[in-house]
Design a protein around this motif. Sequence first.
Motif, mmCIF file in Angstrom:
data_model
loop_
_atom_site.group_PDB
_atom_site.id
_atom_site.type_symbol
_atom_site.label_atom_id
_atom_site.label_comp_id
_atom_site.label_asym_id
_atom_site.label_seq_id
_atom_site.Cartn_x
_atom_site.Cartn_y
_atom_site.Cartn_z
ATOM 1 N N SER A 54 4.054 6.634 -0.647
ATOM 2 C CA SER A 54 4.263 7.066 1.003
ATOM 3 C C SER A 54 5.348 6.640 1.806
ATOM 4 O O SER A 54 5.567 6.723 2.732
ATOM 5 N N LEU A 55 6.172 5.865 1.152
ATOM 6 C CA LEU A 55 7.219 5.024 2.034
ATOM 7 C C LEU A 55 8.355 6.071 2.208
ATOM 8 O O LEU A 55 8.541 6.714 1.332
ATOM 9 N N THR A 110 5.774 -1.173 10.181
ATOM 10 C CA THR A 110 6.976 -1.413 9.338
ATOM 11 C C THR A 110 7.830 -2.402 9.950
ATOM 12 O O THR A 110 8.652 -3.073 9.218
ATOM 13 N N GLU A 163 0.873 -1.317 -0.001
ATOM 14 C CA GLU A 163 0.104 0.007 0.095
ATOM 15 C C GLU A 163 0.896 1.208 -0.204
ATOM 16 O O GLU A 163 0.455 2.221 -0.672
ATOM 17 N N ARG A 164 1.853 1.329 0.821
ATOM 18 C CA ARG A 164 2.780 2.419 0.775
ATOM 19 C C ARG A 164 3.624 2.672 -0.525
ATOM 20 O O ARG A 164 3.697 3.802 -0.920
#
Length: 388
Positions: free
Chosen positions: A195-196, A269, A189-190
């Motif tokens: 968005s990571l 994470t 998803e990230r």
Amino acid sequence: MLKAEAEVHLDDESAGGQQDNLMLELQRNEREERARLKAVAHEPAKARAEAEKEAVVVAVKLVKEERARLKAVAHELAKARVEAEKESGTKKDSAGPSAEDGDAEGEKAIVTEDPTMVIFKKAAAALAEKRMEEAMAVDERIVYFVQKWSKEWGEDLERRPEEVKESGSGYQSTLTYRQTMKYLEPLYERLKARSLHDELRTGMWMMVSAMKERNYLYANDIYIRLAVGTAAWPIGVTQVGIHERSAREKISHSMNSSGSAHIMNDEATRKFLQAIKRIITFVQRAYPTDPSRSIDFQTSSDLGRGVAGAGSDRMALLEAEAKGEDWRSLGMVDAPHCMDRDGSVLVPTKWQYILQRGAEQVEEVDAKIETSRAKAARIEAGKGKAAK
């Protein structure tokens, strides 16, 4: 305990929550599935036996009819062949090889493929994959390779015999695989949302690149550096008063300018990095290399871990070497070591310099992709104007 376990409420963990016990949920689902299969297996035995008997009778009848039909057809063909030979005045031996013999030889030639052609096909597939990879952005490449290796891991587990799947080791490996797939969902998803965090993105890129080069020792080193991080670890009592101290920001639970938080402060994470570590362990067995490039080199066999190499890194390496797929034939460089060229001990590179070098590589790849896509857009726009 069973009553308390049944009443446990499992929350969504995609946001990084710590309430969800995923392994407990997987075990519960497994027990429910086994209970369902057991209930289906305990159906009335008489009805099932009658259905099987009827099916056998019908199958035997169909086989007999088919055999009689084929026998009649063969008889008619033989009769027609004899009549044709009599009319032509030739014999079967003097007529040369028959069409059936030619077909059999053709089929044999098709089945026996040229080894050079096999090597050529492998090289063509590798080149096609390289071209496709060059057209992807960094985030897309990470997703592509992690999903590819995850799929291969699942297929490797699926090829195990049923008795191995039901064993203790096989059952635990299956649960670990399912848990790993759940852990990887926030990463996908990230990456798809871009968005990571930059440090994690660069580290993931370096790990994937090292795994592609079969340098699992370096991939594990990057994993450890990402997992530990550069922030101070809050050990013991970290707050004894009501006032905030200036040094407390160094052990903050969020990213800040003076110190980066380690991944243990972010549950999601931590989980997907743990999943990447498991992917490294599988890829090391699926694409083996010499022990100097490997981490935790497994010499014992355990089929519960997977079919490749019978669950052993050593057996997988021996199988690859028997096929001629060693690191020299694959064109890889020498294994990394801790000695310099002059024989002195090599000083390890600091993490900030490794990260900086990786970030430069990521920026270079992003720039190339952006340039190629802009060029393709201009070409499409030119074609559209020419069509008008």
